[in-house]
Enzyme design. Structure first.
Site, mmCIF file in Angstrom:
data_model
loop_
_atom_site.group_PDB
_atom_site.id
_atom_site.type_symbol
_atom_site.label_atom_id
_atom_site.label_comp_id
_atom_site.label_asym_id
_atom_site.label_seq_id
_atom_site.Cartn_x
_atom_site.Cartn_y
_atom_site.Cartn_z
ATOM 1 N N ARG A 166 0.854 -1.209 0.000
ATOM 2 C CA ARG A 166 0.000 0.000 0.000
ATOM 3 C C ARG A 166 0.884 1.252 0.000
ATOM 4 O O ARG A 166 0.524 2.270 0.604
ATOM 5 C CB ARG A 166 -0.958 0.026 1.196
ATOM 6 C CG ARG A 166 -1.715 -1.274 1.424
ATOM 7 C CD ARG A 166 -2.660 -1.216 2.615
ATOM 8 N NE ARG A 166 -3.102 -2.551 3.005
ATOM 9 C CZ ARG A 166 -3.815 -2.837 4.074
ATOM 10 N NH1 ARG A 166 -4.212 -1.872 4.879
ATOM 11 N NH2 ARG A 166 -4.171 -4.083 4.358
ATOM 12 N N GLU A 219 2.728 -2.296 -3.994
ATOM 13 C CA GLU A 219 1.440 -2.967 -4.055
ATOM 14 C C GLU A 219 0.380 -1.931 -3.754
ATOM 15 O O GLU A 219 0.600 -1.009 -2.958
ATOM 16 C CB GLU A 219 1.396 -4.089 -3.010
ATOM 17 C CG GLU A 219 0.162 -4.971 -3.071
ATOM 18 C CD GLU A 219 -0.948 -4.644 -2.092
ATOM 19 O OE1 GLU A 219 -1.939 -5.376 -2.084
ATOM 20 O OE2 GLU A 219 -0.835 -3.634 -1.343
ATOM 21 N N ASP A 227 -4.294 -1.379 -3.809
ATOM 22 C CA ASP A 227 -5.604 -2.042 -3.889
ATOM 23 C C ASP A 227 -6.568 -1.171 -4.687
ATOM 24 O O ASP A 227 -6.566 0.052 -4.515
ATOM 25 C CB ASP A 227 -6.162 -2.225 -2.470
ATOM 26 C CG ASP A 227 -5.165 -2.903 -1.548
ATOM 27 O OD1 ASP A 227 -4.963 -4.112 -1.698
ATOM 28 O OD2 ASP A 227 -4.565 -2.201 -0.699
ATOM 29 N N GLU A 235 -3.853 -4.999 -6.834
ATOM 30 C CA GLU A 235 -4.745 -6.010 -6.247
ATOM 31 C C GLU A 235 -6.194 -5.635 -6.525
ATOM 32 O O GLU A 235 -6.659 -4.564 -6.119
ATOM 33 C CB GLU A 235 -4.495 -6.141 -4.735
ATOM 34 C CG GLU A 235 -5.354 -7.268 -4.164
ATOM 35 C CD GLU A 235 -5.335 -7.382 -2.647
ATOM 36 O OE1 GLU A 235 -4.396 -6.892 -1.989
ATOM 37 O OE2 GLU A 235 -6.302 -7.973 -2.139
ATOM 38 N N LYS A 273 -9.786 -5.714 -5.740
ATOM 39 C CA LYS A 273 -10.551 -5.990 -4.523
ATOM 40 C C LYS A 273 -12.004 -6.356 -4.857
ATOM 41 O O LYS A 273 -12.947 -5.781 -4.316
ATOM 42 C CB LYS A 273 -10.501 -4.773 -3.593
ATOM 43 C CG LYS A 273 -9.163 -4.643 -2.853
ATOM 44 C CD LYS A 273 -9.065 -5.662 -1.742
ATOM 45 C CE LYS A 273 -7.815 -5.494 -0.877
ATOM 46 N NZ LYS A 273 -7.505 -6.704 -0.110
#
Ligand code: G3P
Ligand code: MG
Length: 234
Positions: free
Chosen positions: A7, A33, A35, A108, A110
């Protein structure tokens, strides 16, 4: 073993904000990384939870809010006064930040609670506008979506996210068609971790904030860790 800022540099900066990603960009690490969720008007918003409650001064689900409303929220103040006025980034802003670096960007999806129809295709269209297909990893706990990405975009690196100790994971990944595994780090020490490495799958472990655990993961042959404190591992 590669280091991914989880994050962004989320230990010292508000997670999933440009402040956290700018800090990560300055470090000699391999990747970041983040989301993504979809707003009501179909914008790709970089935020971890389904709702904005924990990390902003607003309340409600991302999927029910227009991007314009989401952008009015303060996504930094919860972490401290110094971060007031950080916004929930658009995915495009984060890709812009990394388009001229060497960092791998792990996006990622979600979509494991709300399905976010069409989200994966939107992500890929955006990644293509930045010509970053060879520098992204798409991952998800939503294995239906990640298997779709692996099938439709076979040249993109894909990862199935797992949380539990599972059996026969290499055979399962093969069935999904994905290229790697992103595992909750203690499960990497179990048979599952060894089987994945024996089958030559890249394995990346989340979320590792202690050097002692990172050393153990390196010995098992884990390829990368996601950490909130990347500078601890340099
Ligand atoms: O992608 C690794 C890790 O971020 C997965 O869990 O809940 O932190 O998104 P979470
Ligand atoms: Mg994540």
């Amino acid at each position: 073993m590669k280091i991914f800022a989880h994050r962004g540099c989320s230990g010292d900066y508000p997670e999933n904000t440009l402040a956290a990603f700018r800090a990560a960009r300055e470090l000699p690490i391999e990747g970041i990384e983040l989301d993504v969720h979809l707003s009501r008007d179909g914008e790709l918003m970089v935020i971890h939870d389904e709702s904005v409650d924990r990390t902003t001064d607003g309340s409600g689900f991302v999927k029910d809010m227009m991007s314009e409303e989401l952008r009015m929220l303060d996504a930094g103040i919860w972490k401290g006064e110094a971060f007031a006025n950080e916004r929930i980034p658009f995915l495009s802003e984060v890709l812009e930040l990394f388009k001229d670096t060497t960092h791998v960007v792990n996006i990622e999806l979600k979509s494991d609670i709300f399905p976010y129809e069409g989200m994966a295709d939107r992500v890929l269209r955006l990644v293509d506008t930045f010509q970053m297909r060879d520098r992204v990893i798409l991952s998800s706990f939503d294995h239906e979506t990640i298997a779709y990405v692996a099938k439709i975009y076979p040249d993109v690196e894909t990862a199935a996210l797992t949380m539990e100790v599972l059996m026969d994971v290499p055979a399962y990944l093969k069935r999904l068609g994905v290229s790697s595994a992103h595992v909750f780090f203690p499960t990497a020490f179990r048979r599952m971790g060894h089987e994945l490495k024996a089958a030559n799958y890249p394995v990346r472990a989340y979320t590792v904030n202690e050097v002692a655990y990172a050393d153990m993961l390196r010995k098992v042959g884990i390829d990368a860790i996601f950490t909130d404190y990347p500078e601890r591992f340099l």
